[in-house]
Write a protein that holds these residues in place. Sequence first.
Motif, mmCIF file in Angstrom:
data_model
loop_
_atom_site.group_PDB
_atom_site.id
_atom_site.type_symbol
_atom_site.label_atom_id
_atom_site.label_comp_id
_atom_site.label_asym_id
_atom_site.label_seq_id
_atom_site.Cartn_x
_atom_site.Cartn_y
_atom_site.Cartn_z
ATOM 1 N N VAL A 145 4.328 5.587 -12.857
ATOM 2 C CA VAL A 145 5.137 4.597 -12.165
ATOM 3 C C VAL A 145 4.228 3.756 -11.275
ATOM 4 C CG1 VAL A 145 7.029 4.224 -10.552
ATOM 5 C CG2 VAL A 145 7.120 6.163 -12.105
ATOM 6 N N LEU A 146 4.452 2.461 -11.303
ATOM 7 C CA LEU A 146 3.708 1.569 -10.415
ATOM 8 C C LEU A 146 4.668 1.012 -9.374
ATOM 9 C CD1 LEU A 146 1.157 -0.036 -9.636
ATOM 10 C CD2 LEU A 146 1.861 -1.777 -11.298
ATOM 11 N N TYR A 147 4.372 1.304 -8.118
ATOM 12 C CA TYR A 147 5.208 0.808 -7.028
ATOM 13 C C TYR A 147 4.437 -0.286 -6.301
ATOM 14 C CZ TYR A 147 8.419 0.968 -3.067
ATOM 15 O OH TYR A 147 9.343 0.651 -2.114
ATOM 16 N N VAL A 148 4.898 -1.518 -6.463
ATOM 17 C CA VAL A 148 4.206 -2.645 -5.836
ATOM 18 C C VAL A 148 4.965 -3.039 -4.585
ATOM 19 C CG1 VAL A 148 3.325 -4.978 -6.149
ATOM 20 C CG2 VAL A 148 3.591 -3.467 -8.130
ATOM 21 N N SER A 149 4.265 -3.057 -3.464
ATOM 22 C CA SER A 149 4.930 -3.463 -2.233
ATOM 23 C C SER A 149 4.260 -4.701 -1.665
ATOM 24 C CB SER A 149 4.894 -2.340 -1.207
ATOM 25 O OG SER A 149 5.542 -2.776 -0.031
ATOM 26 N N GLY A 150 5.081 -5.665 -1.350
ATOM 27 C CA GLY A 150 4.565 -6.867 -0.706
ATOM 28 C C GLY A 150 4.897 -6.836 0.768
ATOM 29 N N GLU A 151 5.481 -5.738 1.207
ATOM 30 C CA GLU A 151 5.953 -5.671 2.584
ATOM 31 C C GLU A 151 5.219 -4.624 3.398
ATOM 32 O OE1 GLU A 151 10.180 -5.179 2.324
ATOM 33 O OE2 GLU A 151 10.397 -7.299 1.794
ATOM 34 N N SER A 192 1.865 -1.654 3.593
ATOM 35 C CA SER A 192 0.568 -1.254 3.052
ATOM 36 C C SER A 192 0.720 0.106 2.381
ATOM 37 C CB SER A 192 -0.451 -1.165 4.182
ATOM 38 O OG SER A 192 -0.134 -0.076 5.010
ATOM 39 N N PRO A 193 -0.195 0.435 1.437
ATOM 40 C CA PRO A 193 -0.113 1.752 0.798
ATOM 41 C C PRO A 193 -0.101 2.882 1.825
ATOM 42 C CG PRO A 193 -1.685 0.394 -0.361
ATOM 43 C CD PRO A 193 -1.277 -0.379 0.848
ATOM 44 N N LEU A 213 2.853 7.265 4.229
ATOM 45 C CA LEU A 213 3.387 7.937 5.409
ATOM 46 C C LEU A 213 4.881 8.227 5.233
ATOM 47 C CD1 LEU A 213 1.521 8.391 7.873
ATOM 48 C CD2 LEU A 213 2.940 6.735 9.092
ATOM 49 N N ARG A 214 5.575 7.202 4.780
ATOM 50 C CA ARG A 214 6.999 7.359 4.529
ATOM 51 C C ARG A 214 7.223 8.368 3.410
ATOM 52 N NH1 ARG A 214 11.496 3.141 3.612
ATOM 53 N NH2 ARG A 214 9.960 1.604 4.149
ATOM 54 N N LEU A 266 2.312 8.598 -9.542
ATOM 55 C CA LEU A 266 2.867 7.484 -8.793
ATOM 56 C C LEU A 266 1.728 6.645 -8.226
ATOM 57 C CD1 LEU A 266 5.152 5.944 -7.440
ATOM 58 C CD2 LEU A 266 5.240 7.693 -5.685
ATOM 59 N N PHE A 267 1.676 5.381 -8.634
ATOM 60 C CA PHE A 267 0.600 4.493 -8.191
ATOM 61 C C PHE A 267 1.153 3.444 -7.240
ATOM 62 C CE2 PHE A 267 -2.858 5.821 -10.965
ATOM 63 C CZ PHE A 267 -2.173 6.586 -11.883
ATOM 64 N N LEU A 268 0.467 3.269 -6.132
ATOM 65 C CA LEU A 268 0.903 2.275 -5.150
ATOM 66 C C LEU A 268 -0.015 1.069 -5.211
ATOM 67 C CD1 LEU A 268 1.517 4.550 -2.040
ATOM 68 C CD2 LEU A 268 3.137 3.883 -3.809
ATOM 69 N N MET A 269 0.554 -0.104 -4.923
ATOM 70 C CA MET A 269 -0.227 -1.316 -4.937
ATOM 71 C C MET A 269 0.369 -2.263 -3.907
ATOM 72 S SD MET A 269 -0.792 -3.657 -8.282
ATOM 73 C CE MET A 269 -1.934 -5.017 -8.333
ATOM 74 N N ALA A 270 -0.468 -2.760 -3.016
ATOM 75 C CA ALA A 270 -0.004 -3.751 -2.048
ATOM 76 C C ALA A 270 -0.506 -5.105 -2.517
ATOM 77 C CB ALA A 270 -0.532 -3.433 -0.653
#
Length: 452
Positions: A116-122, A124-125, A130-131, A142-146
């Motif tokens: 899964v790729l979770y892209v956040s524009g709001e 930071s990874p 933390l959340r 699970l992959f994070l991307m800002a």
Amino acid sequence: MGKTKSKFVCQQCGYESAKWMGRCPGCSEWNTMVEEREEKEEKRWLSHRMEKPIPFNEVKGETAPRIQIGFRELDRVLGGGIVPGSFTLVGGDPGIGKSTLLLQATHQFAREGRKVLYVSGEESPAQIRLRGERLGIKNENLFLMAETNVETIIEEAKKLKPTLVIIDSIQTMFLPEISSAPGSVSQVRETAAALLRFTKREEIATILVGHVTKQGEIAGPRILEHMVDTVLYFEGEAHHTYRILRTVKNRFGPTHEMGVFEMKEKGLVEVQNPSELFLSERSLAAAGASITATMEGTRPILVEIQALLSPTLFPTPRRVATGLDYNRVAMILAVLEKRAGILLGSQDAYVNVVGGMRLNDPAADLAIALSLVSSYRDRPIPYHDLLIGEVGLTGEIRGVPRVEQRIQEAYQMGIKRVILPRINLQGIEFPGEMKVSAVETLTEAIDEVLGR
Ligand code: TYD
Ligand code: MG
């Protein structure tokens, strides 16, 4: 390639016009028109288009194999899981819990070994992590991307090949070739279109998060509703911990389906039995309260409807409806006056659905009407009564669909008697010792439940 022209676009509904207007003719909102530069040519949105017409019988049927996310309430709302190559929008007020919901969902999803790729524009990874830790998330799939540049996101996603991509939120995304700011109608529309093409081509399920604001400063995701396959709305009252996820549109399943969650310290928890939740704070034998069974998609839910009437101090009475359509309540008040002879013109009326639910089901009409009369006469409705039926303009009680399901749910919740439209009696089996009163008119229902 024509030259770039200017146009004015309503940031609320996407209405376009050559000149500026104070009020948008599309949605009647004030001050929502913003100047945007028109881009060269219209881009094609439809990604799965075909070159020439082909016979119906030769079109390959897509069986749409669903992948279960593992978050039951979410799977239900999606129609039994997420479809690969589907494009979904999750809308809701800021702070309602969209990021929390999707982060928890991705966790469940990735646990099965899918990427899964979770892209956040709001955020930071680090912030997401933390959340995530607070939510108990620990997952190597699970992959994070800002990132907010959609071109970069698509490039990375092509390399990573995830099964599911989350874009949080579409209002922060941009395409460099478009001059307007992220969140403007052009950017929202074009970034979504780019992601849509990518989603369909690569057969990846994509979920967009969209904030809905009442002020219309940010492009409402309304304009996206036409582009996506599925629209879910996440709603709830600020002072309640319940959150309701609803299907507004679904090309792959039923609409009006709903899932209920509770926001807790450690994130969202699914509510298995919403009726229990909505009836949990009932007070014994209070005038003005009644129970109805509403159908939310395929699921019956019991809710309490409360009404309060009090003498008006001003020339015109106040009418307040919370969780119900105001016009519906006004109509029921008028029918009570005209057809049942209960004169409420000098009374303020407040009607409320307990627990922050929003009802659109006309089957709740009878409960609204009787709650009003109960408050007016200061006489309680029997505690174990269930009221279902639509109220017509002549004061008749009209039939409602899926009566059997509603009654079954009511029986499980301890309801002992059901008051229902006479027409609904045919062909229905009642559980055990359930008492039944069939009524044809509003007057009849009032007499039956509250006496003369
Ligand atoms: P969030 O998912 O950030 O909302 P959105 O993405 O829709 O803007 O949710 C934010 C709210 O949720 C915030 O007020 C805190 C609350 N919350 C909890 O109560 N418990 C939790 O475990 C989490 C993560 C958030
Ligand atoms: Mg968020």
